[in-house]
Motif scaffolding. Structure first.
Motif, PDB file in Angstrom:
ATOM      1  N   ARG A  45       0.727  -1.273  -0.068  1.00  0.00           N
ATOM      2  CA  ARG A  45       0.059   0.016   0.048  1.00  0.00           C
ATOM      3  C   ARG A  45       0.721   1.453  -0.335  1.00  0.00           C
ATOM      4  O   ARG A  45       1.424   1.281   0.620  1.00  0.00           O
ATOM      5  N   ILE A  46       0.713   2.160  -1.402  1.00  0.00           N
ATOM      6  CA  ILE A  46       1.516   3.244  -1.113  1.00  0.00           C
ATOM      7  C   ILE A  46       0.538   4.825  -1.589  1.00  0.00           C
ATOM      8  O   ILE A  46      -0.060   4.315  -2.088  1.00  0.00           O
ATOM      9  N   ALA A  47       0.297   5.382  -0.203  1.00  0.00           N
ATOM     10  CA  ALA A  47       0.053   6.588  -0.206  1.00  0.00           C
ATOM     11  C   ALA A  47       0.028   7.416  -1.416  1.00  0.00           C
ATOM     12  O   ALA A  47       1.500   8.196  -0.698  1.00  0.00           O
ATOM     13  N   LEU A  48      -0.548   8.236  -1.796  1.00  0.00           N
ATOM     14  CA  LEU A  48      -0.146   9.528  -2.628  1.00  0.00           C
ATOM     15  C   LEU A  48      -1.186  10.712  -1.970  1.00  0.00           C
ATOM     16  O   LEU A  48      -2.238  10.503  -2.087  1.00  0.00           O
ATOM     17  N   SER A  49      -0.154  11.665  -1.797  1.00  0.00           N
ATOM     18  CA  SER A  49      -0.811  12.770  -1.964  1.00  0.00           C
ATOM     19  C   SER A  49      -0.515  14.197  -2.178  1.00  0.00           C
ATOM     20  O   SER A  49       0.374  14.345  -3.168  1.00  0.00           O
ATOM     21  N   LEU A  50      -1.010  15.063  -2.473  1.00  0.00           N
ATOM     22  CA  LEU A  50      -1.300  16.355  -3.622  1.00  0.00           C
ATOM     23  C   LEU A  50      -1.277  17.282  -3.122  1.00  0.00           C
ATOM     24  O   LEU A  50      -1.496  17.676  -1.414  1.00  0.00           O
ATOM     25  N   LYS A  51      -0.187  18.127  -3.355  1.00  0.00           N
ATOM     26  CA  LYS A  51      -0.357  19.914  -2.763  1.00  0.00           C
ATOM     27  C   LYS A  51      -0.735  20.780  -4.068  1.00  0.00           C
ATOM     28  O   LYS A  51       0.271  21.094  -4.769  1.00  0.00           O
ATOM     29  N   PRO A  52      -1.647  21.223  -4.231  1.00  0.00           N
ATOM     30  CA  PRO A  52      -1.822  22.102  -5.137  1.00  0.00           C
ATOM     31  C   PRO A  52      -1.101  23.513  -5.217  1.00  0.00           C
ATOM     32  O   PRO A  52      -0.747  24.402  -4.202  1.00  0.00           O
ATOM     33  N   ASP A  53      -0.762  24.546  -6.353  1.00  0.00           N
ATOM     34  CA  ASP A  53       0.048  25.664  -6.706  1.00  0.00           C
ATOM     35  C   ASP A  53      -1.236  26.278  -7.844  1.00  0.00           C
ATOM     36  O   ASP A  53      -0.695  26.421  -8.561  1.00  0.00           O
ATOM     37  N   PHE A  54      -2.182  26.841  -7.258  1.00  0.00           N
ATOM     38  CA  PHE A  54      -2.878  27.403  -8.155  1.00  0.00           C
ATOM     39  C   PHE A  54      -2.281  28.368  -9.242  1.00  0.00           C
ATOM     40  O   PHE A  54      -2.750  28.619 -10.121  1.00  0.00           O
ATOM     41  N   ALA A  55      -1.149  28.773  -8.079  1.00  0.00           N
ATOM     42  CA  ALA A  55      -1.423  30.319  -9.484  1.00  0.00           C
ATOM     43  C   ALA A  55      -0.287  29.891 -10.207  1.00  0.00           C
ATOM     44  O   ALA A  55      -0.343  30.503 -11.416  1.00  0.00           O
ATOM     45  N   SER A  56       0.415  28.544 -10.182  1.00  0.00           N
ATOM     46  CA  SER A  56       1.072  28.147 -11.247  1.00  0.00           C
ATOM     47  C   SER A  56       0.698  27.255 -12.217  1.00  0.00           C
ATOM     48  O   SER A  56       1.040  26.703 -13.095  1.00  0.00           O
ATOM     49  N   GLY A  57      -0.483  26.636 -11.597  1.00  0.00           N
ATOM     50  CA  GLY A  57      -1.452  24.952 -11.876  1.00  0.00           C
ATOM     51  C   GLY A  57      -0.781  23.392 -11.700  1.00  0.00           C
ATOM     52  O   GLY A  57      -1.209  23.025 -12.676  1.00  0.00           O
ATOM     53  N   ARG A  58      -0.165  24.061 -11.385  1.00  0.00           N
ATOM     54  CA  ARG A  58       0.915  23.101 -10.872  1.00  0.00           C
ATOM     55  C   ARG A  58       0.911  22.289  -9.515  1.00  0.00           C
ATOM     56  O   ARG A  58       0.309  23.016  -8.594  1.00  0.00           O
ATOM     57  N   TRP A  59       0.892  20.611  -9.076  1.00  0.00           N
ATOM     58  CA  TRP A  59       0.388  19.956  -7.900  1.00  0.00           C
ATOM     59  C   TRP A  59       2.017  19.227  -8.037  1.00  0.00           C
ATOM     60  O   TRP A  59       2.351  18.785  -8.666  1.00  0.00           O
ATOM     61  N   THR A  91     -10.495  26.007  -6.338  1.00  0.00           N
ATOM     62  CA  THR A  91      -9.399  26.844  -7.339  1.00  0.00           C
ATOM     63  C   THR A  91      -9.976  27.767  -7.560  1.00  0.00           C
ATOM     64  O   THR A  91      -9.341  28.453  -7.767  1.00  0.00           O
ATOM     65  N   HIS A  92     -10.980  28.898  -6.252  1.00  0.00           N
ATOM     66  CA  HIS A  92     -10.885  30.037  -6.383  1.00  0.00           C
ATOM     67  C   HIS A  92      -9.817  30.591  -5.639  1.00  0.00           C
ATOM     68  O   HIS A  92      -9.236  29.531  -5.403  1.00  0.00           O
ATOM     69  N   HIS A  93      -9.294  30.936  -6.197  1.00  0.00           N
ATOM     70  CA  HIS A  93      -7.855  32.106  -5.917  1.00  0.00           C
ATOM     71  C   HIS A  93      -7.614  31.756  -3.818  1.00  0.00           C
ATOM     72  O   HIS A  93      -6.899  32.419  -3.708  1.00  0.00           O
ATOM     73  N   THR A  94      -8.543  32.817  -3.460  1.00  0.00           N
ATOM     74  CA  THR A  94      -8.765  32.784  -2.781  1.00  0.00           C
ATOM     75  C   THR A  94      -8.723  31.375  -1.187  1.00  0.00           C
ATOM     76  O   THR A  94      -7.988  31.397   0.246  1.00  0.00           O
ATOM     77  N   ALA A  95      -8.466  30.261  -2.360  1.00  0.00           N
ATOM     78  CA  ALA A  95      -8.336  28.683  -1.737  1.00  0.00           C
ATOM     79  C   ALA A  95      -7.152  28.823  -1.147  1.00  0.00           C
ATOM     80  O   ALA A  95      -6.821  28.432   0.579  1.00  0.00           O
ATOM     81  N   VAL A  96      -5.829  29.466  -1.245  1.00  0.00           N
ATOM     82  CA  VAL A  96      -4.163  29.164  -1.708  1.00  0.00           C
ATOM     83  C   VAL A  96      -3.732  30.605   0.198  1.00  0.00           C
ATOM     84  O   VAL A  96      -3.013  29.950   0.082  1.00  0.00           O
ATOM     85  N   ALA A  97      -4.731  31.376   0.103  1.00  0.00           N
ATOM     86  CA  ALA A  97      -4.681  32.710   0.525  1.00  0.00           C
ATOM     87  C   ALA A  97      -4.768  32.803   2.232  1.00  0.00           C
ATOM     88  O   ALA A  97      -5.458  31.880   2.399  1.00  0.00           O
ATOM     89  N   PRO A  98      -4.545  33.253   2.967  1.00  0.00           N
ATOM     90  CA  PRO A  98      -4.327  33.407   4.705  1.00  0.00           C
ATOM     91  C   PRO A  98      -5.745  33.033   4.233  1.00  0.00           C
ATOM     92  O   PRO A  98      -6.545  34.126   3.939  1.00  0.00           O
ATOM     93  N   GLY A  99      -7.161  32.691   5.093  1.00  0.00           N
ATOM     94  CA  GLY A  99      -8.090  32.574   5.970  1.00  0.00           C
ATOM     95  C   GLY A  99      -8.631  31.264   5.054  1.00  0.00           C
ATOM     96  O   GLY A  99     -10.030  30.813   5.141  1.00  0.00           O
ATOM     97  N   GLY A 100      -8.059  30.980   3.396  1.00  0.00           N
ATOM     98  CA  GLY A 100      -8.657  29.813   2.471  1.00  0.00           C
ATOM     99  C   GLY A 100      -9.054  28.808   3.097  1.00  0.00           C
ATOM    100  O   GLY A 100      -7.735  28.204   3.649  1.00  0.00           O
ATOM    101  N   LEU A 101     -10.206  27.797   2.639  1.00  0.00           N
ATOM    102  CA  LEU A 101      -9.539  26.305   3.402  1.00  0.00           C
ATOM    103  C   LEU A 101      -8.610  25.788   2.960  1.00  0.00           C
ATOM    104  O   LEU A 101      -8.178  25.039   4.236  1.00  0.00           O
ATOM    105  N   LEU A 102      -7.581  25.934   1.464  1.00  0.00           N
ATOM    106  CA  LEU A 102      -7.255  25.053   1.300  1.00  0.00           C
ATOM    107  C   LEU A 102      -5.119  25.215   2.351  1.00  0.00           C
ATOM    108  O   LEU A 102      -4.793  24.971   3.052  1.00  0.00           O
ATOM    109  N   TRP A 103      -5.449  26.865   2.673  1.00  0.00           N
ATOM    110  CA  TRP A 103      -4.279  27.397   3.863  1.00  0.00           C
ATOM    111  C   TRP A 103      -4.590  26.426   5.380  1.00  0.00           C
ATOM    112  O   TRP A 103      -3.716  26.349   5.746  1.00  0.00           O
TER     113      TRP A 103
END
Length: 298
Positions: A4-18, A211-223
């Motif tokens: 069993r191998i776990a896959l984890s992902l971390k988005p950077d919406f500014a660049s479109g890369r994960w 995918t909204h830009h606020t998601a990764v800003a302080p206070g956003g859900l992904l942040w």
């Protein structure tokens, strides 16, 4: 026996890369891919890692996706394309692997002194007519509050109460960095999300647009999701019944409403009046909390 191998992902919406990380008991690999969303990122990460994964087959790649994700309809095709690799949902038993995969995103940090003492903190949120407010109150009288009008492109209004609760929890964690925190909230949905995030889960409230830009800003859900994962060792979260006479909970509720209603102008005072009123609320409810604690100990 398949590993069993776990896959984890971390988005950077500014660049479109994960950023992706695959971690098993005897396997580890990391990298970045460009993808259109989380499910696309899962497939792109598998493609990038497959040359290394081929040496470990058969293997179960553990992913954290909701049961309704379209990708679960294509697991057979995935197995055909990536021979020997099967996508499976994560379970509680996979938590150590998930945590290891998440740690791969963060470089080793210098050793720091452990948090000092344990501090009980109540958090609460308030939401109505498109505006949210949040408040937190610690047993030693420290407190905080805030308000915001989330964009409808960021979060559906029906989910504002959960967003407000999570903001309160996040603000308390940020404001009290030197303590082990015993956080108590009357929102079961927020407790469930924070508990999942702490062990590497990715679930977000329904109606939140990650995918909204606020998601990764302080206070956003992904942040906030990343914040909880980083601070998990010093945070203990649990549920307390709301409006049942718990002084700290009642104080946090009052602070959340104070912040929201001051911004709305519905209580007849201005933002300049808020700090003094917040201090009065904090003093009154922490005194009541201390009195209750003394009575219980007697």
């Amino acid at each position: 026996m398949a590993e069993r191998i776990a896959l984890s992902l971390k988005p950077d919406f500014a660049s479109g890369r994960w950023a992706w990380s695959l971690m098993g008991e005897c396997f580890g690999s990391t990298g970045t891919v460009r993808a259109q969303g989380r499910e696309d990122a899962v497939l792109c990460a598998l493609a990038a890692a497959y040359p290394a994964l081929r040496t470990r087959v058969p293997a179960y790649v553990v992913v954290s996706l909701p049961p309704t994700a379209r990708l679960w309809s294509f697991v057979v095709e995935v197995e055909v394309h990536f021979s020997g690799v099967s996508l499976v949902p994560c379970t509680d038993a996979d938590a150590p692997l998930r945590a290891a995969a998440m740690r791969a995103f963060h470089p080793a940090q210098p050793v720091v002194a452990p948090p000092t003492g344990s501090l009980t903190v109540a958090t609460d949120g308030s939401a109505t007519r498109g505006r949210i407010g949040w408040g937190w109150l610690a047993e030693d009288g420290r407190h905080g509050h805030g308000t915001e009008t989330p964009s409808v492109r960021q979060c559906a209004r029906r989910r504002h109460p959960v967003l407000a609760e999570l903001r309160a929890i996040s603000e308390a964690i940020s404001a009290l960095p030197q303590h082990h925190l015993v956080i108590r909230t009357d929102c079961r949905a927020a407790v469930s999300l924070v508990e999942e995030w702490a062990v590497g889960g990715h679930r977000l409230p329904d109606g939140y647009v990650a995918t909204h830009h606020t998601a990764v800003a302080p206070g956003g859900l992904l942040w906030m999701q990343e914040q909880v994962r980083k601070e998990a060792p010093r945070v203990d979260i649990g549920w307390v019944r709301g409006h049942a006479g718990d002084p700290l909970n009642e104080g946090a509720d009052s602070l959340a409403k104070l912040a929201r209603r001051a911004a709305e102008g519905t209580w007849g005072f201005t933002a300049a009046d808020v700090p003094q009123r917040a201090r009065e609320i904090a003093d009154a409810f922490t005194t009541a909390h201390q009195t209750t604690q003394s009575a219980d100990a007697a």
